[in-house]
Scaffold this motif. Structure first.
Motif, PDB file in Angstrom:
ATOM      1  N   THR A  29      84.698  16.501  37.591  1.00 30.35           N
ATOM      2  CA  THR A  29      85.260  16.340  38.721  1.00 30.35           C
ATOM      3  C   THR A  29      86.729  15.618  38.541  1.00 30.35           C
ATOM      4  O   THR A  29      86.901  15.258  37.432  1.00 30.35           O
ATOM      5  CB  THR A  29      84.583  15.216  39.644  1.00 30.35           C
ATOM      6  N   VAL A  30      87.597  16.025  39.609  1.00 33.61           N
ATOM      7  CA  VAL A  30      89.006  15.556  39.419  1.00 33.61           C
ATOM      8  C   VAL A  30      89.084  14.707  40.490  1.00 33.61           C
ATOM      9  O   VAL A  30      88.874  14.961  41.772  1.00 33.61           O
ATOM     10  CB  VAL A  30      89.961  16.444  39.520  1.00 33.61           C
ATOM     11  N   GLN A  31      89.660  13.026  40.324  1.00 29.61           N
ATOM     12  CA  GLN A  31      89.421  12.421  41.411  1.00 29.61           C
ATOM     13  C   GLN A  31      91.220  12.386  41.879  1.00 29.61           C
ATOM     14  O   GLN A  31      91.933  12.462  41.486  1.00 29.61           O
ATOM     15  CB  GLN A  31      89.418  10.732  40.868  1.00 29.61           C
ATOM     16  N   LYS A  32      91.313  12.029  43.383  1.00 28.90           N
ATOM     17  CA  LYS A  32      92.360  12.331  44.247  1.00 28.90           C
ATOM     18  C   LYS A  32      93.422  11.374  43.705  1.00 28.90           C
ATOM     19  O   LYS A  32      93.103  10.182  43.434  1.00 28.90           O
ATOM     20  CB  LYS A  32      92.153  12.305  45.585  1.00 28.90           C
ATOM     21  N   GLY A  33      94.788  11.838  43.700  1.00 29.21           N
ATOM     22  CA  GLY A  33      95.714  10.874  43.262  1.00 29.21           C
ATOM     23  C   GLY A  33      95.991  10.316  42.027  1.00 29.21           C
ATOM     24  O   GLY A  33      96.802   9.257  41.740  1.00 29.21           O
ATOM     25  N   PRO A  80      92.583   2.117  37.497  1.00 27.71           N
ATOM     26  CA  PRO A  80      91.927   1.340  38.521  1.00 27.71           C
ATOM     27  C   PRO A  80      90.348   1.430  38.134  1.00 27.71           C
ATOM     28  O   PRO A  80      89.717   2.458  37.402  1.00 27.71           O
ATOM     29  CB  PRO A  80      92.056   2.186  39.680  1.00 27.71           C
ATOM     30  N   GLU A  81      89.619   0.324  38.437  1.00 30.32           N
ATOM     31  CA  GLU A  81      88.110   0.298  38.102  1.00 30.32           C
ATOM     32  C   GLU A  81      87.411   1.439  38.613  1.00 30.32           C
ATOM     33  O   GLU A  81      87.513   1.910  39.794  1.00 30.32           O
ATOM     34  CB  GLU A  81      87.374  -0.923  38.723  1.00 30.32           C
ATOM     35  N   GLY A  82      86.646   2.131  37.718  1.00 30.84           N
ATOM     36  CA  GLY A  82      85.660   3.388  38.043  1.00 30.84           C
ATOM     37  C   GLY A  82      86.567   4.609  37.715  1.00 30.84           C
ATOM     38  O   GLY A  82      85.940   5.632  37.849  1.00 30.84           O
ATOM     39  N   GLN A  83      87.714   4.296  37.319  1.00 29.19           N
ATOM     40  CA  GLN A  83      88.456   5.730  36.912  1.00 29.19           C
ATOM     41  C   GLN A  83      89.130   5.474  35.231  1.00 29.19           C
ATOM     42  O   GLN A  83      89.069   4.384  34.936  1.00 29.19           O
ATOM     43  CB  GLN A  83      89.758   5.784  37.826  1.00 29.19           C
ATOM     44  N   GLY A  84      89.152   6.536  34.658  1.00 27.82           N
ATOM     45  CA  GLY A  84      89.406   6.574  33.419  1.00 27.82           C
ATOM     46  C   GLY A  84      90.845   6.843  33.308  1.00 27.82           C
ATOM     47  O   GLY A  84      91.576   6.656  34.491  1.00 27.82           O
ATOM     48  N   ALA A  85      91.683   7.013  32.113  1.00 28.31           N
ATOM     49  CA  ALA A  85      92.856   6.987  31.836  1.00 28.31           C
ATOM     50  C   ALA A  85      93.420   8.250  32.525  1.00 28.31           C
ATOM     51  O   ALA A  85      94.736   8.234  33.031  1.00 28.31           O
ATOM     52  CB  ALA A  85      93.246   7.326  30.627  1.00 28.31           C
ATOM     53  N   LEU A  86      92.758   9.310  32.633  1.00 32.58           N
ATOM     54  CA  LEU A  86      93.327  10.521  33.166  1.00 32.58           C
ATOM     55  C   LEU A  86      92.702  10.725  34.784  1.00 32.58           C
ATOM     56  O   LEU A  86      93.307  11.514  35.537  1.00 32.58           O
ATOM     57  CB  LEU A  86      92.934  11.849  32.826  1.00 32.58           C
ATOM     58  N   ALA A  93      95.663  13.367  36.643  1.00 35.99           N
ATOM     59  CA  ALA A  93      94.835  14.784  36.352  1.00 35.99           C
ATOM     60  C   ALA A  93      95.155  15.469  37.448  1.00 35.99           C
ATOM     61  O   ALA A  93      95.439  16.898  37.365  1.00 35.99           O
ATOM     62  CB  ALA A  93      93.509  14.558  36.033  1.00 35.99           C
ATOM     63  N   ALA A  94      94.933  14.905  38.600  1.00 35.11           N
ATOM     64  CA  ALA A  94      94.987  15.596  39.977  1.00 35.11           C
ATOM     65  C   ALA A  94      96.547  16.071  40.239  1.00 35.11           C
ATOM     66  O   ALA A  94      96.797  17.292  40.517  1.00 35.11           O
ATOM     67  CB  ALA A  94      94.709  14.944  41.095  1.00 35.11           C
ATOM     68  N   ILE A  95      97.341  15.273  39.909  1.00 33.48           N
ATOM     69  CA  ILE A  95      98.834  15.394  40.026  1.00 33.48           C
ATOM     70  C   ILE A  95      99.419  16.553  39.073  1.00 33.48           C
ATOM     71  O   ILE A  95     100.001  17.416  39.560  1.00 33.48           O
ATOM     72  CB  ILE A  95      99.681  14.226  39.873  1.00 33.48           C
ATOM     73  N   ALA A  96      98.630  16.545  37.676  1.00 37.31           N
ATOM     74  CA  ALA A  96      99.008  17.532  37.052  1.00 37.31           C
ATOM     75  C   ALA A  96      98.683  18.907  37.157  1.00 37.31           C
ATOM     76  O   ALA A  96      99.011  20.025  36.921  1.00 37.31           O
ATOM     77  CB  ALA A  96      98.433  17.195  35.403  1.00 37.31           C
ATOM     78  N   GLY A  97      97.500  18.838  37.984  1.00 36.76           N
ATOM     79  CA  GLY A  97      96.863  20.207  38.215  1.00 36.76           C
ATOM     80  C   GLY A  97      95.593  20.671  37.698  1.00 36.76           C
ATOM     81  O   GLY A  97      95.191  21.738  37.786  1.00 36.76           O
ATOM     82  N   LEU A  98      95.068  19.638  36.912  1.00 32.65           N
ATOM     83  CA  LEU A  98      93.598  19.879  36.415  1.00 32.65           C
ATOM     84  C   LEU A  98      92.536  20.162  37.549  1.00 32.65           C
ATOM     85  O   LEU A  98      92.481  19.589  38.648  1.00 32.65           O
ATOM     86  CB  LEU A  98      93.169  18.870  35.574  1.00 32.65           C
ATOM     87  N   GLN A  99      91.463  20.976  37.113  1.00 29.98           N
ATOM     88  CA  GLN A  99      90.653  21.464  38.091  1.00 29.98           C
ATOM     89  C   GLN A  99      89.169  21.289  37.483  1.00 29.98           C
ATOM     90  O   GLN A  99      88.972  21.727  36.401  1.00 29.98           O
ATOM     91  CB  GLN A  99      90.925  23.207  38.406  1.00 29.98           C
ATOM     92  N   PRO A 100      88.109  21.178  38.373  1.00 32.83           N
ATOM     93  CA  PRO A 100      86.839  21.185  37.873  1.00 32.83           C
ATOM     94  C   PRO A 100      86.379  22.504  37.177  1.00 32.83           C
ATOM     95  O   PRO A 100      86.978  23.463  37.445  1.00 32.83           O
ATOM     96  CB  PRO A 100      85.955  21.119  39.114  1.00 32.83           C
ATOM     97  N   LYS A 101      85.686  22.525  36.135  1.00 31.51           N
ATOM     98  CA  LYS A 101      85.191  23.727  35.328  1.00 31.51           C
ATOM     99  C   LYS A 101      86.209  23.992  34.250  1.00 31.51           C
ATOM    100  O   LYS A 101      85.953  24.949  33.636  1.00 31.51           O
ATOM    101  CB  LYS A 101      84.794  24.828  36.243  1.00 31.51           C
TER     102      LYS A 101
END
Length: 373
Positions: free
Chosen positions: A150-154, A220-226, A157-165
């Motif tokens: 999964t890619v979390q919004k905002g 933020p808590e619950g999110q990783g570095a990316l 990773a989401a800004i860079a354009g990464l996608q699930p799979k």
């Protein structure tokens, strides 16, 4: 706590029973006299004698044993000379037979070898059987690739354009390239390079792509570095008729990986480096058993398979007091054509046993320290 203790003793009893049963059955098939089959270590709580063998329950719950006549190199001929009219130790109770025919020491090397190797082999077979059964239901195993789930919004990773799979192939930082094959690779490198602009190399639909991204230092808590969730496992499932084949292959792969990690541990010990793996003793195993029981039957079976395989692999190491140590003595006699001095062998085995007990005490102390901290 009670569930953890009961789970531990249940798992341990199964592993020991299977192991010692291997020694017991093969010794019987080879015509040896099995004097005692014990669960736990002495002192004895009680025992029941059936035919020629005493079946006992002992106070110390760590391990078990099979006592075979002549196993300590006792020459059965000396016993028969002291008492020539003695009834030989066999079920029929026939008079005049040479007791050496029932002695472990009096048997050919290949029969003694078979008896010793039967214990670890039974543990390996148990692991294969459990893994094979789990394959029929479906089991998650390391895949060798890191896939974005999964890619979390905002997030970066989401800004860079990464996608699930997307499959993460590697990380580039300047002229340095880092291969990524496990989730731990991914986590450690993004943490190490946090705050720096890096290139993430991913494979999407068979095409390699590169994305510039800056891992966050304090996400933020619950999110990783990316801001992604990754996995390095995949579900493997096989029909019942092919599951044993794949179960055997997987168990052999796990065995190879185990010895690789053991080699790394020994190298770090010799070179005084910090260990990167955690060792678990009785307390640690008890915790794992309790957790597995709470998670369900599948978790218990997977833990049982892992511990059974570990027991098999540790026991075949050529270390005094282990099955592998006994095998080493047999091979020494076969190669040199000389009998090992029993007093020397006994002292070395006692020293080996003392070292093993010392290691168990140290690992257990470490488990208790972690438990309270």
């Amino acid at each position: 706590m009670i569930l953890t203790i009961i789970s531990f003793f249940l798992v341990l009893s199964i592993l020991v029973l299977i192991h010692e049963l291997g020694h017991f059955v093969v010794a019987k098939l080879c015509g040896m006299l099995v004097e005692e089959f014990g669960l736990g270590l002495p002192p004895r709580i009680f025992g029941i004698k059936f035919r020629e063998t005493l079946y006992s329950i002992n106070w110390l719950p760590f391990g078990g044993f099979v006592k075979i006549f002549g196993e300590e190199g006792i020459d059965a001929d000396s016993k028969s000379k002291k008492n020539p009219t003695q009834t030989s130790p066999n079920r029929g109770g026939e008079e005049g037979l040479n007791p050496k025919s029932r002695s472990f020491a009096g048997k050919p090397w290949f029969l003694r070898f078979a008896v010793i190797i039967a214990g670890p082999l039974m543990n390996f077979v148990l692991a294969v059987a459990i893994v094979s059964y789990m394959f029929t239901k479906g089991m998650y195993l390391p895949s060798g690739v890191v896939r974005i789930q999964t890619v979390q919004k905002g997030t970066p990773a989401a800004i860079a354009g990464l996608q699930p799979k997307d499959v993460v192939v590697g990380i580039m930082s300047g002229a340095k390239k880092y291969q990524v094959t496990t989730t731990s690779d991914m986590v450690s490198k993004t943490k190490e390079l946090s705050g720096m602009r890096i290139q993430l190399v991913v494979r999407r639909s068979g095409i390699l792509k590169q994305y510039f991204i800056v891992p966050r230092k304090n996400p933020p808590e619950g999110q990783g570095a990316l801001g992604i969730v990754v996995s390095d496992t995949e579900l493997k499932k096989y029909p019942w008729y092919s599951a044993p084949f794949y179960g055997t292959i997987e168990s052999l792969k796990m065995s190879f990986q185990y010895y690789q990690e053991l080699g790394k541990v020994l190298v770090r010990v010799v070179t005084f480096q910090k260990q990167q793996v955690e060792l678990a003793g009785p307390v640690g195993i008890a915790q794992m058993a309790g957790t597995a029981v709470r998670q369900g039957t599948d978790s218990v079976l997977q833990l049982l398979a892992l511990l059974s395989l570990n027991l098999a692999l540790i026991n075949v190491l050529p270390f005094p007091a282990l099955d592998g140590g006994h095998l080493a003595w047999i091979m020494y006699e076969l190669i040199t054509g000389k009998k090992v001095n029993e007093q020397v062998k006994s002292k070395i085995n006692v020293a080996g046993f003392a070292i093993l007990m010392g290691l168990i005490v140290l690992i257990t102390a470490n488990d208790i320290f972690k438990l309270f901290h």
